[in-house]
Design an enzyme around this catalytic site. Structure first.
Site, short mmCIF file in Angstrom:
data_model
loop_
_atom_site.label_atom_id
_atom_site.label_comp_id
_atom_site.label_asym_id
_atom_site.label_seq_id
_atom_site.Cartn_x
_atom_site.Cartn_y
_atom_site.Cartn_z
N SER A 1 30.11 49.44 49.60
CA SER A 1 30.42 49.10 48.20
C SER A 1 29.18 48.57 47.48
O SER A 1 28.85 48.99 46.37
CB SER A 1 31.50 48.02 48.13
OG SER A 1 32.70 48.46 48.67
N PHE B 1 37.38 38.16 47.19
CA PHE B 1 37.69 39.56 47.47
C PHE B 1 36.62 40.41 46.79
O PHE B 1 36.30 40.20 45.62
CB PHE B 1 39.07 39.96 46.93
CG PHE B 1 40.22 39.19 47.53
CD1 PHE B 1 40.25 38.90 48.89
CD2 PHE B 1 41.27 38.76 46.74
CE1 PHE B 1 41.32 38.20 49.45
CE2 PHE B 1 42.33 38.06 47.28
CZ PHE B 1 42.36 37.77 48.64
N GLU B 2 36.12 41.41 47.52
CA GLU B 2 34.97 42.17 47.05
C GLU B 2 35.16 42.80 45.66
O GLU B 2 34.21 42.94 44.90
CB GLU B 2 34.61 43.29 48.04
CG GLU B 2 35.71 44.33 48.22
CD GLU B 2 35.17 45.64 48.81
OE1 GLU B 2 34.17 46.14 48.29
OE2 GLU B 2 35.75 46.14 49.78
N ILE B 3 36.37 43.16 45.33
CA ILE B 3 36.65 43.85 44.07
C ILE B 3 36.27 42.99 42.86
O ILE B 3 36.09 43.49 41.75
CB ILE B 3 38.14 44.28 44.05
CG1 ILE B 3 38.46 45.20 42.88
CG2 ILE B 3 39.07 43.09 44.04
CD1 ILE B 3 39.83 45.86 42.97
N GLY B 4 36.11 41.67 43.09
CA GLY B 4 35.69 40.79 42.00
C GLY B 4 36.63 39.62 41.76
O GLY B 4 36.74 39.15 40.63
#
Lengths: 299, 252
Positions: free
Chosen positions: A101, B49-52
């Site tokens: 990512s 969480f990586e998504i933000g």
């Protein structure tokens, strides 16, 4: 200046062979109506990039529209794997360049800043890096830090020809609000040569001017604005609507064989003339109302 | 036994986390364990969480990180560059907490290519943020099922590096940190300080060392003293069952 146009017009601006960046993450804010129109119009040989592979990419790959995928891995969360992408990798019909990512996000970031390359701590010691170096040697390299002399892995910027951004709200010039987490959307838009915004609603610029701090895409980056309610269906859009679990499960089921997937495309892409007919086919207003997000919960 | 192996895994994972730590978390049991730690002994821990997303407080179970149920009541919503870049890559993440498909004796993780019984490789999910977290966090904890096909002598693809070939090889690759724990449904493993081979730290109640070793794909280091893992407390089980995963999506 208004950039409002139809979905079809916006999609026709993309030539076969272009590099497109897509806004989806797994099963949320995916450019689904866009993808269905690309398939309908027969645009092919695309390169697609995206930090975390999502349903928009998987459908495009399944329809044979993608030659090359640059991504950080991905799935449909608990619904399943990216079966079309995986099948393309396993049979060799899809050239997939797989990163993480952050590597893709950094490549977009470098593109957005006009940098020649960007150093990263990720990928070292992994087979991801080994594969990338085998297949796409020119896109990663090692350089010595001129200050400390440390050796760094560096990545080439990623600059899509067009970013396709599914957003909640924009004006007719393309100034856009994206609510919720933005994953790679900001960097992808800013790295891309231009952006097609697909919005749940188009509002007067006066409304954008009242809360300019919400705006994450300034209009000068935008070439086309398409107003398309439920354009991400069956994936979710935060504060607008939930994912349609039944329809995603139906998609996953269809990806289990070539025939079933062709039947899926025949029904939901080729069998409807446009997004309006698609929405009728998946249940119309009654179904869509049931997916409406609760204003407190956001889903 | 009034708890399930998954519940013990989640509680054991929570026990590894300390107050005020910054923890980057993957979906599934790591999420349950982190939320449990924050609701009990680590209220000032930050969950990323990586998504933000930072410090959400879900009240419904989500299907994954892409589900807005998982972002509910977050204090901060941003991006990959923010979470994985300015926090993780910058060196501010104490613990990475991940699930995995396959791990080898040096704690290398595979979530990319898995062999099927016909000898073909199937492509799975790839990295997402897992490689970034395993590369950049100060330490990493893995949580996974205890099966021979998951705890393997060698894996077919290193998606996220552990100690690579053991010894100093991780440091030589330019990486800090490394895996500190592997939590399965039968035991908890650490890593030998010199060889970096996986080593049994504790065996879960009602399991034996013999069974633990017989059901994995390699022989771990076995210290002279191997205690039993501390069982879950009733208050921890109540939180998991009633508030954190009432639909049993992750606990199963």
């Amino acid at each position: 200046m208004t950039k409002r146009t139809s979905l079809s017009e916006a999609v026709r601006s993309i030539p076969s062979g272009a590099h497109i960046g897509l806004s989806g993450f797994s099963i949320t804010r995916c450019a689904m109506a866009f993808v269905r129109e690309v398939i309908r119009l027969g645009i092919k040989n695309l390169t697609v990039s995206q930090c975390v592979g999502a349903m928009d990419t998987d459908m495009l790959v399944g329809a044979g529209a993608v030659d090359r995928l640059i991504y950080g891995g991905g799935s449909l969360d608990r619904f399943g794997l990216l079966a079309n992408v995986n099948a393309g990798i396993e049979t060799g019909t899809l050239l997939a360049e797989e990163y993480s990512s952050l590597s893709i996000a950094f490549r977009y970031l470098a593109g957005s800043l006009g940098l020649p390359f960007i150093p990263i701590r990720s990928l070292a010691g992994s087979d991801l890096l080994a594969r990338i170096r085998e297949r796409a040697g020119a896109e990663v390299a090692f350089v010595d830090d001129p200050f400390t002399k440390d050796r760094w892995l560096v990545l080439k910027p990623l600059v899509p020809d067009v970013s396709i951004m599914q957003v909640q709200t924009c004006d007719e010039e393309g100034n856009s609000w994206i609510m919720g987490p933005k994953w790679d959307s900001g960097e992808q838009v800013k790295a891309s040569e231009r952006t097609i915004v697909i919005a749940e609603r188009v509002v007067p610029t006066e409304l954008i001017r009242r809360e300019p701090e919400r705006c994450v895409i300034p209009n000068l980056l935008v070439s086309h604005v398409v107003e398309l309610p439920y354009g991400a269906h069956p994936t979710s859009v935060y504060r607008e609507y939930d994912y349609d679990a039944d329809r995603i499960e139906g998609y996953v089921e269809a990806t289990k064989s070539r025939d079933a997937f062709q039947a899926y495309l025949d029904a939901y892409v080729f069998g409807v003339k446009d997004h309006g007919e698609y929405l009728e086919k998946v249940g119309g207003m009654e179904k869509l109302e049931s997916l409406r997000a609760d204003p407190v919960l956001g889903y | 036994m009034d708890y399930t192996p998954s519940e013990l895994m989640a509680v054991s994972g929570a026990r590894e986390l300390q107050d005020r730590q910054v923890v980057a978390v993957g979906v599934g049991l790591p999420m349950v364990a982190s939320l449990l730690a924050k609701r009990t002994h680590a209220p000032n821990m930050a969950i990323l969480f990586e998504i933000g997303v930072i410090d959400s407080e879900p009240i419904h179970t989500g299907v994954g990180l892409a589900d807005p149920r998982v972002w509910y009541r977050a204090k901060y919503l941003s991006s990959f560059v923010d979470i994985l870049g300015t926090l993780l890559h910058r060196g501010r993440v104490d613990v990475g907490f991940l699930g995995g498909l396959e791990v080898d004796r040096y704690g290398n993780l595979n979530t990319t290519l898995v062999g099927d019984p016909k000898g073909k490789f199937r492509h799975m999910v790839g990295s997402g943020g897992a490689n970034d977290i395993a590369s950049c966090a100060r330490k990493t904890i893995y949580i996974m099922r205890h099966e021979e096909r998951k705890l393997r002598e060698t894996i077919s693809f290193i998606t996220s590096p552990g100690y690579i070939e053991g010894g100093e090889s991780r440091a030589k690759a330019g990486l800090v940190g490394g895996p500190s724990r592997v939590i399965t449904d039968k035991a908890i493993f650490g890593f030998h300080p010199v060889t970096k081979r996986m080593s049994i730290l504790s065996v879960h109640p009602e399991n034996t060392i013999e069974d633990v070793v017989a059901t994995m794909g390699f022989e771990p280091h076995i210290p002279e003293q191997v205690p039993f893992t501390e069982p879950p407390r009733p208050d921890q089980l109540k939180l998991i069952r009633e508030e954190i995963d009432p639909e049993r999506m992750y606990i199963g």
